[in-house]
Design an enzyme around this catalytic site. Structure first.
Site, short mmCIF file in Angstrom:
data_model
loop_
_atom_site.label_atom_id
_atom_site.label_comp_id
_atom_site.label_asym_id
_atom_site.label_seq_id
_atom_site.Cartn_x
_atom_site.Cartn_y
_atom_site.Cartn_z
N TRP A 109 0.82 -1.21 0.00
CA TRP A 109 0.00 0.00 0.00
C TRP A 109 0.85 1.26 0.00
CZ3 TRP A 109 -4.41 -0.83 -1.92
CH2 TRP A 109 -5.11 -2.00 -1.65
N ASP A 178 -1.84 6.43 6.56
CA ASP A 178 -2.83 5.53 5.98
C ASP A 178 -3.26 4.58 7.10
OD1 ASP A 178 -4.23 3.48 4.81
OD2 ASP A 178 -2.73 3.02 3.27
N LYS A 202 -12.82 -1.68 6.14
CA LYS A 202 -12.03 -2.55 7.02
C LYS A 202 -12.60 -2.50 8.44
CE LYS A 202 -9.37 -2.80 3.35
NZ LYS A 202 -8.14 -2.13 3.06
C1 PLP Z 1 -7.51 -1.62 1.66
C2 PLP Z 1 -6.38 -0.69 1.83
C3 PLP Z 1 -6.20 0.42 0.97
C4 PLP Z 1 -7.05 0.66 -0.25
O1 PLP Z 1 -8.34 1.02 0.06
P1 PLP Z 1 -9.37 1.33 -1.13
O2 PLP Z 1 -10.61 1.72 -0.41
O3 PLP Z 1 -9.54 0.07 -1.93
O4 PLP Z 1 -8.81 2.42 -1.96
C5 PLP Z 1 -5.16 1.30 1.26
N1 PLP Z 1 -4.35 1.11 2.30
C6 PLP Z 1 -4.50 0.06 3.14
C7 PLP Z 1 -3.57 -0.10 4.31
C8 PLP Z 1 -5.52 -0.86 2.93
O5 PLP Z 1 -5.67 -1.91 3.77
#
Ligand code: PLP
Length: 366
Positions: A109, A178, A202
């Site tokens: 990511w 993030d 998530k």
């Molecule tokens: C799932 C995830 C993303 C991407 O999320 P999207 O909603 O699909 O853009 C980015 N960073 C992390 C750490 C993730 O687990």
């Protein structure tokens, strides 16, 4: 469709995202899809300019602030485009070709975030875990910051490799985080951050809505003349309603914030998440059969990555687990093996059932 209650027909869902949601929130949503707040109209059908949805947004923001103790120095907005859009939006707003941001590269990511940042400015790789196959979170001696970065970027929980920062990186510069896969899973030091973001799917709700928390005085430094949809200041000024927002996603996040507050807040979340993760890591460490992917000092509480002795047994594990109502345990294709995602809403009983299944499977196949 059956009329059975949710509980009697549901299995334990260890998927990495979209993922399990709190049962109480799902049941509330079932009612509100039909008729929300006694308005005679369902949440999916209301105008976002009307009073019902206005109240939904105001409550979602207020409860979000309560959950993480977010002060007025920060704006809270709900965006579309997922965390992936935040990878671009953040450098687009805060970098220029003559400015530098430091990135801590801890997995798949952060790699995507670095690619986007390079479109707008200079990226200084303060850490690059590629050589170690991202098996750990760097210690202070492995990190080299540049002289004066606009911000320091990190991915707090590496969903794919199963590593997680135990505390934010040590630096005097403002952080961009993030927190897609561990937002609100434990207390957060908001005030060390310029920006924090997380997609819904998530820990916070369904996909389609992304929570973004931004420091207001940092926002004053943002670039001008951006497309309105990608301009943080405009989105803040419009209260997340520049155009038609993802109403249902924000509504559901609001339910989840209330659920967090009713279940001990972030401390309560952290305590249960620690307990669930310990059950699974103990099942790994207590056997010669399973092997953890991440280094012990860097283990994620949200995504536990591990392997059996070989790929055939990994596949057998996934299939037999599903027969036992334990779903979503296949590892990411880039890592292989197995992955158990233990987000806030995954019940303790789910973690217990998985730990028991792991012991039984190891005994039969070891
Ligand atoms: C799932 C995830 C993303 C991407 O999320 P999207 O909603 O699909 O853009 C980015 N960073 C992390 C750490 C993730 O687990």
């Amino acid at each position: 469709m059956t009329t059975a209650t949710a509980t009697s027909t549901r299995i334990f869902n260890f998927a990495p995202g979209p993922a399990v949601l709190p049962e109480q929130c799902l049941k509330q949503a079932q009612q509100d899809i039909w008729n929300i707040a006694d308005s005679g109209i369902g949440v999916l059908e209301h105008s976002h300019r009307g009073s019902v949805i206005k109240k939904v947004f105001e409550e979602a923001e207020a409860d979000c602030r309560k959950v993480a103790n977010i002060s007025d120095d920060y704006a809270v907005i709900f965006q579309q485009g997922g965390s992936t859009l935040q990878f671009a939006m953040c450098p687009m707003n805060f970098l220029t070709p003559d400015k530098t941001a430091d990135y801590l590269h801890t997995g798949a990511w952060s790699k995507k975030a670095i690619r986007e940042a390079k479109l707008f400015g200079n990226v200084h790789l303060a850490y690059d875990g590629t050589g170690d196959n991202f098996d750990h979170i760097p210690g202070p001696d492995e990190i080299n910051y540049s002289a004066n970065p606009e911000y320091v970027y990190y991915c707090d929980n590496n969903t794919i490799f199963g590593t997680e920062w135990s505390a934010p990186p040590q630096t005097d510069h403002l952080l961009v985080a993030d927190m897609c896969s561990n937002m609100f899973s434990r207390p957060i030091d908001i005030n060390r951050h310029a920006v924090l973001f997380a997609s819904g799917q998530k820990n916070l709700g369904p996909s389609g809505g992304t929570l973004v928390i931004i420091r207001k005085d940092f926002l004053e430094k943002a670039n001008a003349d951006l497309p309105v949809m990608l301009d943080y200041q405009t989105q803040v000024d419009k209260g997340s309603m520049l155009n038609t927002p993802p109403v249902f996603a924000v509504y559901f996040m609001g339910l989840v914030f209330k659920w967090i507050l009713a279940n001990g807040g972030l401390k309560g979340m952290a305590k249960r998440n620690d307990e669930k993760a310990k059950l699974i890591y103990d099942a790994i460490d207590g056997s010669d059969f399973y092997q953890a992917v991440a280094r012990p000092d860097s283990r994620s509480r949200m995504n536990v990555t591990f392997r059996t002795p070989n790929e055939d047994l990994d596949a057998k594990f996934v299939a037999e687990a599903l027969e036992n109502d334990l779903s979503g345990l296949k590892g990411h294709r880039s890592v292989g093996g197995l992955r158990a995602s233990l987000y806030n809403a995954l019940p303790m009983d789910g973690a217990k059932a998985l730990a028991q299944f792991m012991a039984d499977f190891a005994q039969k196949n070891g």
